[in-house]
Design a protein around this motif. Structure first.
Motif, PDB file in Angstrom:
ATOM      1  N   GLY A 121       0.257 -27.358  17.128  1.00 39.94           N
ATOM      2  CA  GLY A 121      -0.246 -28.569  16.478  1.00 39.94           C
ATOM      3  C   GLY A 121      -1.524 -28.278  15.725  1.00 39.94           C
ATOM      4  N   GLY A 122      -1.979 -29.247  14.979  1.00 43.45           N
ATOM      5  CA  GLY A 122      -3.220 -29.096  14.215  1.00 43.45           C
ATOM      6  C   GLY A 122      -2.956 -28.732  12.778  1.00 43.45           C
ATOM      7  N   ALA A 123      -3.603 -29.448  11.870  1.00 39.16           N
ATOM      8  CA  ALA A 123      -3.397 -29.221  10.436  1.00 39.16           C
ATOM      9  C   ALA A 123      -3.824 -27.806  10.048  1.00 39.16           C
ATOM     10  CB  ALA A 123      -4.180 -30.249   9.635  1.00 39.16           C
ATOM     11  N   GLN A 124      -3.050 -27.203   9.186  1.00 37.91           N
ATOM     12  CA  GLN A 124      -3.315 -25.824   8.771  1.00 37.91           C
ATOM     13  C   GLN A 124      -3.690 -25.718   7.293  1.00 37.91           C
ATOM     14  OE1 GLN A 124      -3.314 -23.256  11.142  1.00 37.91           O
ATOM     15  NE2 GLN A 124      -3.228 -25.128  12.373  1.00 37.91           N
ATOM     16  N   SER A 125      -3.721 -26.828   6.623  1.00 37.47           N
ATOM     17  CA  SER A 125      -4.132 -26.852   5.214  1.00 37.47           C
ATOM     18  C   SER A 125      -3.379 -25.845   4.348  1.00 37.47           C
ATOM     19  CB  SER A 125      -5.641 -26.617   5.083  1.00 37.47           C
ATOM     20  OG  SER A 125      -6.334 -27.509   5.924  1.00 37.47           O
ATOM     21  N   LYS A 128      -0.121 -16.595  16.026  1.00 34.26           N
ATOM     22  CA  LYS A 128       0.425 -17.157  17.273  1.00 34.26           C
ATOM     23  C   LYS A 128       1.817 -16.593  17.563  1.00 34.26           C
ATOM     24  CE  LYS A 128      -2.664 -20.408  18.448  1.00 34.26           C
ATOM     25  NZ  LYS A 128      -3.384 -20.333  19.734  1.00 34.26           N
ATOM     26  N   SER A 155       4.055 -36.882  16.269  1.00 32.54           N
ATOM     27  CA  SER A 155       2.591 -36.816  16.301  1.00 32.54           C
ATOM     28  C   SER A 155       1.989 -36.681  14.911  1.00 32.54           C
ATOM     29  CB  SER A 155       2.137 -35.656  17.197  1.00 32.54           C
ATOM     30  OG  SER A 155       2.694 -34.441  16.744  1.00 32.54           O
ATOM     31  N   CYS A 156       2.786 -36.929  13.883  1.00 36.27           N
ATOM     32  CA  CYS A 156       2.281 -36.860  12.505  1.00 36.27           C
ATOM     33  C   CYS A 156       1.110 -37.826  12.337  1.00 36.27           C
ATOM     34  CB  CYS A 156       3.406 -37.214  11.535  1.00 36.27           C
ATOM     35  SG  CYS A 156       2.897 -37.229   9.802  1.00 36.27           S
ATOM     36  N   ALA A 157       0.098 -37.380  11.607  1.00 35.84           N
ATOM     37  CA  ALA A 157      -1.118 -38.179  11.424  1.00 35.84           C
ATOM     38  C   ALA A 157      -0.834 -39.534  10.774  1.00 35.84           C
ATOM     39  CB  ALA A 157      -2.130 -37.391  10.582  1.00 35.84           C
ATOM     40  N   ASP A 180       1.471 -32.064   8.070  1.00 35.01           N
ATOM     41  CA  ASP A 180       0.832 -30.784   8.364  1.00 35.01           C
ATOM     42  C   ASP A 180       0.407 -30.741   9.820  1.00 35.01           C
ATOM     43  OD1 ASP A 180      -0.594 -28.433   8.283  1.00 35.01           O
ATOM     44  OD2 ASP A 180      -2.240 -29.230   7.071  1.00 35.01           O
TER      45      ASP A 180
END
Ligand SMILES: [Zn+2]
Length: 257
Positions: A138-142, A151, A197-199, A240
């Protein structure tokens, strides 16, 4: 009996009883043309799907055959869509692309919607889909795939990917392919969680379309991109991280979500 479209001259046909085949769908081979930008990772993976799952399971899962469409030096998303439209003719077509080459993604989505070509978009990259076989992410990677690849190289069970993308080797063959086996359900679950879980907040994997494209399916670009389960007004470039690859496995019934 009508049977108008069936030729009746062959001896084999003549020996068949004139009754409707009981489950013709399950015996027919589903043919999909799947185009991608990459020149090794995606085509290798699609070939793996063919070899591992393409014969069906003798029960509910229909045999399938993916025809990978790719070119050695890659394409832009618009070119991917155009190429698969041409190659597939009346057959089902999918376009795979990722955030790496984003310049014409909005146009590519418009083109895909107009031609009813299924989209499998990955943000930041297809490599995310491989990673999700081994762990959640998870977490935006831009748009950067760097962390995803790191990973993947370090993931438990993914030792075969320890040198992935080193010396330009992004293949998915041999031990790498073996490492993916049996992890499809996990990958699909992780990918669906990314939709949930999309923002944006209103994206739901349960809203995704996983059946064949129907004649009455809406095809505005926003609605088309919402086949992924993301809300119609969730901008594709802001999904993202995310990957729609799970929807292809669901379509092929490799995994029943
Ligand atoms: Zn979303």
């Amino acid at each position: 009996m009508s049977g108008g479209r069936r030729k009746r001259r062959g001896s084999l046909d003549d020996e068949r009883p004139l009754v409707p085949r009981s489950s013709p769908r399950s015996r027919e081979v589903l043919v999909l043309y799947v185009a991608c930008e990459g020149e090794s990772t995606e085509p290798d993976y699609l070939q793996y799907l063919n070899e591992q799952f393409g014969d069906g399971d003798g029960q509910d899962r229909q045999p399938f055959r993916i025809q990978p469409v790719y070119r050695r030096y890659g394409r832009t998303p618009c070119e991917v869509v155009a190429t698969v439209a041409e190659a597939a003719g009346e057959d089902e077509a999918w376009a795979l692309f990722d955030r790496d080459q984003w310049a014409d993604i909005p146009q590519a989505i418009k083109d895909a919607a107009a031609s009813r070509i299924e989209l499998a978009f990955s943000h930041p990259s297809f490599d995310l889909w491989l990673l999700l076989h081994f762990q959640a992410f998870g977490g935006a990677q831009s748009g950067s795939s760097k962390l995803v690849v790191e990973k993947l190289r370090q993931a438990k069970g993914a030792e075969a990917f320890g040198d992935f993308d080193k010396k330009g080797d992004k293949s998915v063959k041999g031990s790498r392919r073996n490492a993916l086996k049996g992890r499809e359900e996990k990958a699909v679950a992780h990918a669906r969680n990314l939709v949930a879980s999309c923002a944006h907040g209103l994206c739901m994997p349960g809203q995704a379309k996983i059946g064949p494209v129907g004649d009455d399916d809406p095809q505005s670009p926003h609605q088309w991109a919402a086949r992924s389960g993301h809300a119609p007004d969730c901008p594709v470039l802001q999904r993202d991280p995310s990957t729609d690859m799970w929807r292809l496995l669901a379509r092929l019934r490799i995994v029943e979500p």
